[in-house]
Motif scaffolding. Structure first.
Motif, PDB file in Angstrom:
ATOM      1  N   SER A 235       0.831  -1.204   0.000  1.00  0.00           N
ATOM      2  CA  SER A 235       0.000   0.000   0.000  1.00  0.00           C
ATOM      3  C   SER A 235       0.871   1.261   0.000  1.00  0.00           C
ATOM      4  O   SER A 235       0.508   2.274  -0.601  1.00  0.00           O
ATOM      5  CB  SER A 235      -0.975   0.001   1.176  1.00  0.00           C
ATOM      6  OG  SER A 235      -0.248   0.044   2.377  1.00  0.00           O
ATOM      7  N   ALA A 236       2.039   1.188   0.648  1.00  0.00           N
ATOM      8  CA  ALA A 236       2.938   2.355   0.642  1.00  0.00           C
ATOM      9  C   ALA A 236       3.462   2.602  -0.776  1.00  0.00           C
ATOM     10  O   ALA A 236       3.562   3.751  -1.226  1.00  0.00           O
ATOM     11  CB  ALA A 236       4.102   2.131   1.599  1.00  0.00           C
ATOM     12  N   ILE A 237       3.780   1.535  -1.480  1.00  0.00           N
ATOM     13  CA  ILE A 237       4.262   1.688  -2.866  1.00  0.00           C
ATOM     14  C   ILE A 237       3.149   2.276  -3.738  1.00  0.00           C
ATOM     15  O   ILE A 237       3.380   3.192  -4.534  1.00  0.00           O
ATOM     16  CB  ILE A 237       4.690   0.320  -3.451  1.00  0.00           C
ATOM     17  CG1 ILE A 237       5.825  -0.292  -2.644  1.00  0.00           C
ATOM     18  CG2 ILE A 237       5.026   0.452  -4.940  1.00  0.00           C
ATOM     19  CD1 ILE A 237       7.183   0.262  -2.918  1.00  0.00           C
ATOM     20  N   LEU A 238       1.940   1.761  -3.550  1.00  0.00           N
ATOM     21  CA  LEU A 238       0.819   2.271  -4.354  1.00  0.00           C
ATOM     22  C   LEU A 238       0.583   3.751  -4.091  1.00  0.00           C
ATOM     23  O   LEU A 238       0.356   4.519  -5.031  1.00  0.00           O
ATOM     24  CB  LEU A 238      -0.446   1.484  -4.024  1.00  0.00           C
ATOM     25  CG  LEU A 238      -0.685   0.259  -4.889  1.00  0.00           C
ATOM     26  CD1 LEU A 238      -1.859  -0.548  -4.353  1.00  0.00           C
ATOM     27  CD2 LEU A 238      -0.926   0.671  -6.343  1.00  0.00           C
ATOM     28  N   ASP A 239       0.645   4.156  -2.820  1.00  0.00           N
ATOM     29  CA  ASP A 239       0.461   5.578  -2.496  1.00  0.00           C
ATOM     30  C   ASP A 239       1.556   6.414  -3.151  1.00  0.00           C
ATOM     31  O   ASP A 239       1.298   7.494  -3.693  1.00  0.00           O
ATOM     32  CB  ASP A 239       0.496   5.799  -0.971  1.00  0.00           C
ATOM     33  CG  ASP A 239      -0.759   5.261  -0.303  1.00  0.00           C
ATOM     34  OD1 ASP A 239      -1.728   4.957  -1.031  1.00  0.00           O
ATOM     35  OD2 ASP A 239      -0.754   5.121   0.937  1.00  0.00           O
ATOM     36  N   LEU A 240       2.786   5.906  -3.090  1.00  0.00           N
ATOM     37  CA  LEU A 240       3.921   6.642  -3.664  1.00  0.00           C
ATOM     38  C   LEU A 240       3.715   6.844  -5.164  1.00  0.00           C
ATOM     39  O   LEU A 240       3.885   7.957  -5.684  1.00  0.00           O
ATOM     40  CB  LEU A 240       5.217   5.850  -3.413  1.00  0.00           C
ATOM     41  CG  LEU A 240       6.515   6.499  -3.880  1.00  0.00           C
ATOM     42  CD1 LEU A 240       6.924   7.612  -2.908  1.00  0.00           C
ATOM     43  CD2 LEU A 240       7.645   5.468  -3.972  1.00  0.00           C
ATOM     44  N   VAL A 286       1.038  -4.576  -8.351  1.00  0.00           N
ATOM     45  CA  VAL A 286       2.073  -4.131  -7.412  1.00  0.00           C
ATOM     46  C   VAL A 286       2.157  -5.133  -6.269  1.00  0.00           C
ATOM     47  O   VAL A 286       1.207  -5.302  -5.494  1.00  0.00           O
ATOM     48  CB  VAL A 286       1.752  -2.714  -6.886  1.00  0.00           C
ATOM     49  CG1 VAL A 286       2.724  -2.315  -5.781  1.00  0.00           C
ATOM     50  CG2 VAL A 286       1.784  -1.708  -8.034  1.00  0.00           C
ATOM     51  N   GLY A 287       3.286  -5.824  -6.172  1.00  0.00           N
ATOM     52  CA  GLY A 287       3.461  -6.847  -5.135  1.00  0.00           C
ATOM     53  C   GLY A 287       4.840  -6.754  -4.519  1.00  0.00           C
ATOM     54  O   GLY A 287       5.802  -6.378  -5.202  1.00  0.00           O
ATOM     55  N   MET A 288       4.928  -7.069  -3.215  1.00  0.00           N
ATOM     56  CA  MET A 288       6.231  -7.091  -2.528  1.00  0.00           C
ATOM     57  C   MET A 288       6.509  -8.508  -2.051  1.00  0.00           C
ATOM     58  O   MET A 288       5.634  -9.173  -1.482  1.00  0.00           O
ATOM     59  CB  MET A 288       6.214  -6.147  -1.311  1.00  0.00           C
ATOM     60  CG  MET A 288       6.158  -4.666  -1.616  1.00  0.00           C
ATOM     61  SD  MET A 288       7.620  -4.004  -2.476  1.00  0.00           S
ATOM     62  CE  MET A 288       8.964  -4.424  -1.370  1.00  0.00           C
ATOM     63  N   GLY A 290       9.475  -9.695   0.316  1.00  0.00           N
ATOM     64  CA  GLY A 290      10.657  -9.168   1.008  1.00  0.00           C
ATOM     65  C   GLY A 290      10.985  -7.800   0.435  1.00  0.00           C
ATOM     66  O   GLY A 290      10.102  -6.951   0.292  1.00  0.00           O
ATOM     67  N   PRO A 291      12.260  -7.562   0.042  1.00  0.00           N
ATOM     68  CA  PRO A 291      12.615  -6.240  -0.518  1.00  0.00           C
ATOM     69  C   PRO A 291      12.328  -6.130  -2.006  1.00  0.00           C
ATOM     70  O   PRO A 291      12.642  -5.107  -2.611  1.00  0.00           O
ATOM     71  CB  PRO A 291      14.130  -6.171  -0.266  1.00  0.00           C
ATOM     72  CG  PRO A 291      14.582  -7.592  -0.334  1.00  0.00           C
ATOM     73  CD  PRO A 291      13.443  -8.445   0.179  1.00  0.00           C
ATOM     74  N   ASP A 292      11.743  -7.181  -2.612  1.00  0.00           N
ATOM     75  CA  ASP A 292      11.534  -7.185  -4.064  1.00  0.00           C
ATOM     76  C   ASP A 292      10.154  -6.684  -4.438  1.00  0.00           C
ATOM     77  O   ASP A 292       9.129  -7.291  -4.077  1.00  0.00           O
ATOM     78  CB  ASP A 292      11.717  -8.599  -4.624  1.00  0.00           C
ATOM     79  CG  ASP A 292      13.176  -8.933  -4.832  1.00  0.00           C
ATOM     80  OD1 ASP A 292      13.889  -8.097  -5.418  1.00  0.00           O
ATOM     81  OD2 ASP A 292      13.611 -10.008  -4.375  1.00  0.00           O
ATOM     82  N   LEU A 293      10.148  -5.586  -5.198  1.00  0.00           N
ATOM     83  CA  LEU A 293       8.902  -5.038  -5.744  1.00  0.00           C
ATOM     84  C   LEU A 293       8.691  -5.590  -7.150  1.00  0.00           C
ATOM     85  O   LEU A 293       9.642  -5.654  -7.941  1.00  0.00           O
ATOM     86  CB  LEU A 293       9.014  -3.502  -5.805  1.00  0.00           C
ATOM     87  CG  LEU A 293       8.012  -2.756  -6.696  1.00  0.00           C
ATOM     88  CD1 LEU A 293       6.589  -2.901  -6.170  1.00  0.00           C
ATOM     89  CD2 LEU A 293       8.394  -1.279  -6.812  1.00  0.00           C
TER      90      LEU A 293
END
Ligand code: NAD
Length: 337
Positions: A235-240, A286-288, A290-293
Motif C-alpha cells: 500500500s505504501a508503494i501504491l500511495d507513492l 504491485v506486489g512485494m 521481502g525487498p523485491d517489488l
C-alpha cells in the motif's frame, strides 16, 4: 512567449507541436517536413507555418498545393529553440545547422546520448538541462522507467532493477513493420539498450534489461522487479506511485486488462489522438516479496515523451523550476487520469 520550431513532423513532431500550442508561454514558429503528405496537409490545416526541411523539395509542396514559408534555415531563424523530431540518426546532421545559428535544440531518444550535453527526464534531472544548448529527451521506454525509478530511489533506495520490456513492433502508422506472427527477443543478447539508457539519467542505478518485440502497435508492456533497500508494504508503494502526476495507477474497478482498453479509455476521455502521456501501472500488479517489488506497466510510445519535451524547453530557455514547469505542462495538456 517562446517561439518553438519543430523539425520533423511525424509521430512525435506533430504531438510536440500541438503540446507547444497548448502552453500559455509558448507558440509554434513553424514545422518542417520533407514531403507534402497527409501530415503536411493537416499541419497547415492546424494553422502551423510549413517549412521545407530539404530546400530542393520546396517545389514538391507547391505542386501539392501547399504554401511553404521557407526552408530549415528560415525556420531556425524564426525560432528561439528547435525540437528536432526527425528519425533516428538525422540529428547528428542537423546539430551543426542549429549551432551555426546559435539556436538551442532538443533531440529525441532515438539518437545516441552523445548528440547532446544532457539526457533529460523532467521528474528525474530537470535542473541538469538548465541553460543547456543541446538536450536529448530520452526514449519512451527510458522515460517510463525513469518516472518509476525516481520516486523509489528517493523514498527507499534501490539495490537492483530488472526489467523485461515487451515492445510494440511499430507505431500504428508504420504499416511496413513487423513481426506479424511472432515474438522476437530483440536483441537476443543481454542487455537491451534500455538499461544503459536509464543510466544516462541515473548513473548509479544497477539495472539489467531484456527486450522482446511483439506483433502489436498500441503500447509497450514492462515487467519490473526492483530490489529495494528497505521492505515497504504494497500500500505504501501504491500511495507513492499514485502521488506521481505522470503515473496512472489503474484501479481494479476500471476492469482494464491491456492496451486495447487503455487506448479505448483514452479515446473515451477525449484525449487527442487517444494519447496516454502517463505510465499506466496496474494497481493489482504491485506486489512485494521481502525487498523485491514487482509490477506491470504499459507505456504509450507515441505520447509519453511529449510533456517531457515541453519541460525540457522551459529548463533550457527560462528560469521556471521543475515543479512549476511540470504543473504548467500538466495543466495545459490535462495530464492525469
Ligand atoms: P516518424 O518517422 O514518425 O517521424 C519523423 C518525421 O521526420 C517524418 O515526418 C519524416 O518524413 C521526417 N523527416 C525525415 N527526414 C527528415 C529530415 N532530414 N528533416 C526533417 N524531417 C525529416 O518518427 P518518430 O516516431 O516521430 O520518431 C522521431 C524521433 O523520436 C526518433 O528519434 C525516435 O526514436 C523518437 N521516439 C519515437 C517514439 C515512437 O514510438 N514513435 C517514441 C519516443 C521517441
Amino acid at each position: 512567449m517562446i517561439h518553438v520550431g519543430v523539425n520533423g513532423y511525424g509521430t512525435i513532431g506533430k504531438r510536440v507541436a500541438d503540446a507547444v500550442a497548448a502552453q500559455p508561454d509558448m507558440t509554434v514558429s513553424g514545422v518542417a517536413k520533407t514531403r507534402p503528405n497527409y501530415e503536411a496537409e493537416t499541419a497547415v490545416r492546424r494553422g502551423y507555418d510549413l517549412y521545407a526541411a530539404i530546400d530542393d523539395r520546396a517545389d514538391a509542396f507547391a505542386d501539392a498545393g501547399l504554401d511553404v514559408a521557407g526552408g530549415l534555415e528560415e525556420l531556425i531563424e524564426a525560432s528561439d529553440i528547435v525540437v528536432d523530431c526527425c528519425p533516428s540518426d538525422i540529428g547528428p546532421k542537423n546539430r551543426p545547422v542549429y549551432e551555426d545559428r546559435d539556436t538551442p535544440a532538443i533531440f529525441q531518444g532515438g539518437e545516441g546520448a552523445d548528440i547532446a550535453d544532457v539526457s533529460f527526464n523532467a521528474r528525474s534531472n530537470f535542473e541538469d538541462a538548465r541553460d543547456a544548448d543541446y538536450v536529448r529527451v530520452v526514449s519512451c521506454n527510458t522515460t517510463a522507467l525513469s518516472r518509476v525509478i525516481a520516486p523509489l530511489e528517493e523514498e527507499y533506495g534501490i539495490e537492483k532493477v530488472r526489467v523485461t520490456l515487451v515492445r510494440r513492433s511499430g507505431d500504428p502508422s508504420e504499416t511496413g513493420r513487423g513481426p506479424v506472427n511472432d515474438v522476437l527477443p530483440d536483441p537476443v543478447s543481454i542487455p537491451s539498450h534500455h538499461g544503459p539508457d536509464v543510466n544516462t539519467i541515473f548513473p548509479d542505478v544497477d539495472i539489467d534489461t531484456l527486450a522482446l518485440k511483439a506483433p502489436t502497435t498500441l503500447m509497450h508492456t514492462h515487467s519490473l522487479n526492483v530490489t529495494l533497500e528497505s521492505e515497504p508494504d504494497e500500500s505504501a508503494i501504491l500511495d507513492l506511485l499514485a502521488d506521481e502526476s505522470r503515473i496512472f495507477t489503474i484501479p481494479e474497478t476500471a476492469d482494464i486488462d491491456g492496451a486495447g482498453k487503455l487506448k479505448d479509455y483514452a479515446l473515451d476521455s477525449g484525449r487527442p489522438r487517444g494519447d496516454l502521456w502517463e505510465n499506466c501501472v496496474w494497481a493489482e500488479s504491485v506486489g512485494m516479496e521481502g525487498p523485491d517489488l514487482y509490477l506491470f506497466q504499459n507505456v504509450h510510445q507515441e505520447s509519453d515523451v511529449i510533456p517531457e519535451n515541453i519541460d525540457a524547453i522551459r529548463a533550457m530557455v527560462t528560469d521556471v523550476d521543475a515543479a512549476a514547469s511540470i504543473d504548467r505542462t500538466n495543466e495545459a495538456l490535462d495530464v492525469g487520469l
